[in-house]
Design a protein around this motif. Structure first.
Motif, PDB file in Angstrom:
ATOM      1  N   ALA A 147       0.807  -1.230   0.000  1.00 28.25           N
ATOM      2  CA  ALA A 147       0.000   0.000   0.000  1.00 28.25           C
ATOM      3  C   ALA A 147       0.837   1.275   0.000  1.00 28.25           C
ATOM      4  O   ALA A 147       0.289   2.379  -0.097  1.00 28.25           O
ATOM      5  N   HIS A 148       2.164   1.123   0.134  1.00 26.85           N
ATOM      6  CA  HIS A 148       3.026   2.322   0.115  1.00 26.85           C
ATOM      7  C   HIS A 148       4.444   1.901  -0.221  1.00 26.85           C
ATOM      8  O   HIS A 148       5.172   1.371   0.618  1.00 26.85           O
ATOM      9  N   VAL A 149       4.834   2.131  -1.466  1.00 26.21           N
ATOM     10  CA  VAL A 149       6.138   1.643  -1.909  1.00 26.21           C
ATOM     11  C   VAL A 149       6.627   2.541  -3.045  1.00 26.21           C
ATOM     12  O   VAL A 149       5.844   3.228  -3.689  1.00 26.21           O
ATOM     13  N   HIS A 150       7.952   2.547  -3.255  1.00 32.10           N
ATOM     14  CA  HIS A 150       8.569   3.402  -4.272  1.00 32.10           C
ATOM     15  C   HIS A 150       9.390   2.543  -5.241  1.00 32.10           C
ATOM     16  O   HIS A 150      10.624   2.597  -5.237  1.00 32.10           O
ATOM     17  N   PRO A 151       8.739   1.731  -6.062  1.00 31.84           N
ATOM     18  CA  PRO A 151       9.488   0.758  -6.870  1.00 31.84           C
ATOM     19  C   PRO A 151      10.491   1.351  -7.851  1.00 31.84           C
ATOM     20  O   PRO A 151      11.625   0.841  -7.907  1.00 31.84           O
TER      21      PRO A 151
ATOM     22  N   ASP B 115       2.144   3.168  -5.654  1.00 30.52           N
ATOM     23  CA  ASP B 115       3.396   3.906  -5.696  1.00 30.52           C
ATOM     24  C   ASP B 115       3.166   5.229  -4.977  1.00 30.52           C
ATOM     25  O   ASP B 115       2.355   6.051  -5.406  1.00 30.52           O
ATOM     26  N   ALA B 116       3.896   5.417  -3.886  1.00 35.02           N
ATOM     27  CA  ALA B 116       3.582   6.505  -2.961  1.00 35.02           C
ATOM     28  C   ALA B 116       4.109   7.862  -3.400  1.00 35.02           C
ATOM     29  O   ALA B 116       3.804   8.862  -2.743  1.00 35.02           O
ATOM     30  N   ILE B 117       4.906   7.923  -4.458  1.00 38.51           N
ATOM     31  CA  ILE B 117       5.287   9.227  -5.032  1.00 38.51           C
ATOM     32  C   ILE B 117       5.424   9.087  -6.544  1.00 38.51           C
ATOM     33  O   ILE B 117       6.350   8.442  -7.034  1.00 38.51           O
TER      34      ILE B 117
ATOM     35  N   ILE C 276      -3.562  11.090  -4.446  1.00 34.23           N
ATOM     36  CA  ILE C 276      -2.679  12.258  -4.336  1.00 34.23           C
ATOM     37  C   ILE C 276      -1.864  12.121  -3.067  1.00 34.23           C
ATOM     38  O   ILE C 276      -2.414  11.935  -1.979  1.00 34.23           O
ATOM     39  N   LYS C 277      -0.544  12.232  -3.211  1.00 34.00           N
ATOM     40  CA  LYS C 277       0.338  12.095  -2.047  1.00 34.00           C
ATOM     41  C   LYS C 277       0.624  13.473  -1.450  1.00 34.00           C
ATOM     42  O   LYS C 277       1.217  14.323  -2.107  1.00 34.00           O
ATOM     43  N   ILE C 278       0.214  13.637  -0.212  1.00 36.26           N
ATOM     44  CA  ILE C 278       0.547  14.872   0.497  1.00 36.26           C
ATOM     45  C   ILE C 278       1.473  14.534   1.663  1.00 36.26           C
ATOM     46  O   ILE C 278       1.113  13.782   2.561  1.00 36.26           O
TER      47      ILE C 278
ATOM     48  N   ALA D  58      -0.383   7.150   5.862  1.00 38.91           N
ATOM     49  CA  ALA D  58       0.740   6.219   5.894  1.00 38.91           C
ATOM     50  C   ALA D  58       1.696   6.597   7.010  1.00 38.91           C
ATOM     51  O   ALA D  58       1.823   7.778   7.360  1.00 38.91           O
ATOM     52  N   HIS D  59       2.338   5.591   7.553  1.00 39.14           N
ATOM     53  CA  HIS D  59       3.417   5.680   8.540  1.00 39.14           C
ATOM     54  C   HIS D  59       2.909   5.732   9.981  1.00 39.14           C
ATOM     55  O   HIS D  59       3.384   4.980  10.811  1.00 39.14           O
ATOM     56  N   ILE D  60       1.974   6.661  10.295  1.00 41.63           N
ATOM     57  CA  ILE D  60       1.295   6.690  11.601  1.00 41.63           C
ATOM     58  C   ILE D  60       2.189   6.198  12.742  1.00 41.63           C
ATOM     59  O   ILE D  60       1.831   5.284  13.482  1.00 41.63           O
TER      60      ILE D  60
ATOM     61  N   SER E 207       5.411  -1.370   2.619  1.00 39.70           N
ATOM     62  CA  SER E 207       6.803  -1.511   3.050  1.00 39.70           C
ATOM     63  C   SER E 207       7.554  -0.194   3.103  1.00 39.70           C
ATOM     64  O   SER E 207       8.509  -0.047   3.842  1.00 39.70           O
ATOM     65  N   ASP E 208       7.149   0.759   2.237  1.00 39.13           N
ATOM     66  CA  ASP E 208       7.929   1.969   1.998  1.00 39.13           C
ATOM     67  C   ASP E 208       9.302   1.659   1.396  1.00 39.13           C
ATOM     68  O   ASP E 208      10.211   2.471   1.501  1.00 39.13           O
ATOM     69  N   TRP E 209       9.474   0.469   0.782  1.00 38.22           N
ATOM     70  CA  TRP E 209      10.723   0.194   0.071  1.00 38.22           C
ATOM     71  C   TRP E 209      11.032   1.348  -0.868  1.00 38.22           C
ATOM     72  O   TRP E 209      10.122   1.860  -1.483  1.00 38.22           O
TER      73      TRP E 209
HETATM   74 ZN    ZN Z   1       7.368   6.510   1.288  1.00 34.40          ZN
END
Ligand code: ZN
Length: 558
Positions: A69-73, A227-229, A288-290, A376-378, A442-444
């Motif tokens: 749900a949150h990754v930067h491949p 993809d989180a960004i 939208i990523k804020i 995300a992250h919380i 993962s936020d990989w």
């Molecule tokens: Zn991230």
């Protein structure tokens, strides 16, 4: 009639469907990329004809494909291709890798890559002199594992024009030597002058990064992600569109379009136009990523009470709110009204509250809808805000790997937030008990993208045994981190499958094994429920299917 036959049947398995009743089954039939039947071996064998491929699972576990749900491949893949520090864990190893990389890449104008861990350096801040000693002749710029800080050598700082006279930007900080000169670490927005002038990453570079990443993620059982960004420093919108158009994108991807925090609501029509351009294939840009704050370890996460100093006394720093909280309400209300999902980066308790307040404002203005906004992250969640997730329909998008006692937590976090707030961290079980929808990511390349390692920590709140190297640095690592916040295995699996599918608006087509859904599936080497929880991270994905198509297969399925 062969037209009725399945293309593929998987039989003799321990099939955990993650459907509404958490039903188990033995066999699955797949036809035209979709799940045709789920049941016993006998039920499914009826659908097999002479041309049907039969896969004997030999009792192994079959699950819905994992969704991150949150990754930067693309960035993770690029890092794998460049000077990659993410598998090392000490200053000396980093310098050895950098030196070897520089020697073997004599034509690189810049040495790029990254993945160092803050807790391997005093105060989380490596110096330019360390890099100058191994690469004196070319600029080096290496973001940290979490991407919130960058390590630069003297050449890179010179090229970017960062000197003792350069003030800290509003959204970042330059680490300085006693004489005020830049020391070599740049935090948050202070990295921008270097990012802006370093040798550009071409679209071909990004595409190759995405291909490498996709292969890697499939090998871990991942079939879809958010993809989180997409945008900002990661100009990967075109990369995804291109790979989707050429049928190279085998994963299903939701892109979270970057919200430029230096601009305001005037950027919304541009975001709408991008969303409209990504309507085909496996890529959608509906989120939208804020970024609402930074991270705790460099004191940029927005906190309700100030950080403490090294002696435990309050400072005057309570971190950052990258977007003014009142403006945030307006933007989120507008985006919500346009049908966008908002994907917040929120670590500190003030950032979490500001994000929830913004969703509350949107709900008040527009009513409830199906946007599935998520935080995300919380990391630090004030107890008063825990029930608000359910009340507002906000999804808790957790990165469970971080919920353990490792160096960043023990040395760079707990001393600076204190005991009370320290116990409000990563409250996944509290959120779950309060009825929040839970998704995992993962936020990989911040952390490993291996869902089994992530779930391992969610269930145990201790590091997987493969992280034994952490213990060499810190004996506290073996202590469970806030064990009351452990989740059971079934809940952890649901968060990485149907929970993340919910965030991705893919729950109607994936996230569970049910007739009519797409055959996004993963076979593990063991039934996780039949082994001790302390061994979850040791499990491996052997076969990954997306829409019935093999995207990863190793023995005995290769
Ligand atoms: Zn991230």
């Amino acid at each position: 009639m062969s037209t009725q036959h399945a293309d593929l049947v998987l039989v003799n398995g321990a099939i955990y469907t993650v459907d509404a009743t958490r039903r188990w089954a033995q066999a699955v039939a797949v036809r035209n990329g979709r799940i045709r039947a789920v049941g016993t071996d006998d039920d499914v064998r009826e659908l097999a004809g002479s041309s049907t491929e039969v896969v004997d699972l030999e009792g192994r576990m079959l699950l819905p494909g994992f969704q991150d749900a949150h990754v930067h491949p693309p960035a993770g893949g690029l890092e794998m291709l460049r000077c990659n520090l993410s598998d090392a864990y000490s200053k000396d190893e980093y310098l050895r890798i950098i030196s070897e990389y520089a020697t073997s890449h004599p034509d690189d104008e810049w040495i790029l890559g990254g993945g160092w861990s803050m807790d391997t350096f005093p105060g989380g801040a490596p110096t330019k002199e360390l890099l100058d000693a191994v690469v004196p002749d070319r600029p080096v710029f290496l973001p940290s594992r979490d991407g919130h800080s960058g390590w630069a050598n003297s050449r890179a700082l010179e090229r970017a024009g960062i000197t003792s006279h350069t003030p800290d930007p509003r959204d970042g900080r330059i680490e300085r030597a006693a004489d005020g000169s830049p020391a070599g670490t740049l935090h948050e927005g202070a990295m921008n002058p270097v990012e802006d002038i370093r040798s550009p990453t071409t679209q071909e570079d990004w595409a190759e990064g995405l291909r490498v990443a996709q292969r890697y993620l499939h090998s871990l059982g991942i079939t879809a992600w958010q993809d989180a960004i997409v945008g900002g420093h990661y100009p990967t919108f075109e990369t995804y569109v291109r790979l989707a158009d050429h049928d190279e994108l085998t994963a299903r991807v939701v892109g979270a379009l970057w919200w430029d925090r230096y601009r305001g609501a005037e950027q919304i029509p541009e975001l709408v136009a991008l969303r409209d351009r990504a309507r085909s294939g496996r890529f959608a840009a509906t989120s939208i990523k804020i970024m609402q704050d930074g991270i705790v370890e460099n004191f940029t996460a927005g906190t309700l009470q100030p950080y403490l100093d090294a002696h435990g006394d309050p400072t005057d720093n309570a971190g950052m709110s990258f977007v003014d909280p009142e403006a945030l309400k307006e933007y989120v209300t507008r985006l919500d009204g346009e049908g966008f999902q908002v994907h917040f980066h929120a670590l500190g308790d003030r950032a979490v509250r500001e994000a929830l307040d913004a969703i509350e404002a949107a709900r008040a203005a527009n009513g409830m809808n199906d946007a599935r906004h998520h935080l995300a992250h919380i990391q630090i969640v004030h107890p008063d805000d825990v029930p608000r997730f359910r009340a507002l329909g906000a999804v808790a998008n957790a990165q469970p790997l971080w919920a353990m006692n490792e160096g960043q937590m023990v040395h760079l976090t707990l001393p600076f937030i204190g005991r009370e707030r320290g116990a409000w961290q990563y409250p996944f079980a509290s959120l779950y008990r309060a009825g929040a929808a839970l998704a995992f990511g993962s936020d990989w390349s911040v952390s490993t993208p291996d869902p089994l390692a992530e779930m391992h920590v969610a269930v145990n709140r201790t590091a997987p045994s493969t992280y034994a190297f952490l213990e060499e640095n810190d004996p506290a690592v073996s202590e469970p981190f806030l064990p009351d916040q452990r989740l059971d295995l079934a809940t952890a699996i649901a968060a990485f499958t149907i929970g993340s599918a919910y965030v991705n608006h893919l729950d109607a087509v994936a996230g569970s094994i049910e007739p009519g859904k797409d055959a996004d599936l993963v076979v593990l080497d063991r039934n996780l429920f039949e082994h001790p929880a302390t061994e979850i991270a040791e499990a491996k994905a052997l076969l990954t299917l997306v829409g019935g198509r093999r995207v990863h297969a190793v023995t005995p399925f290769a």
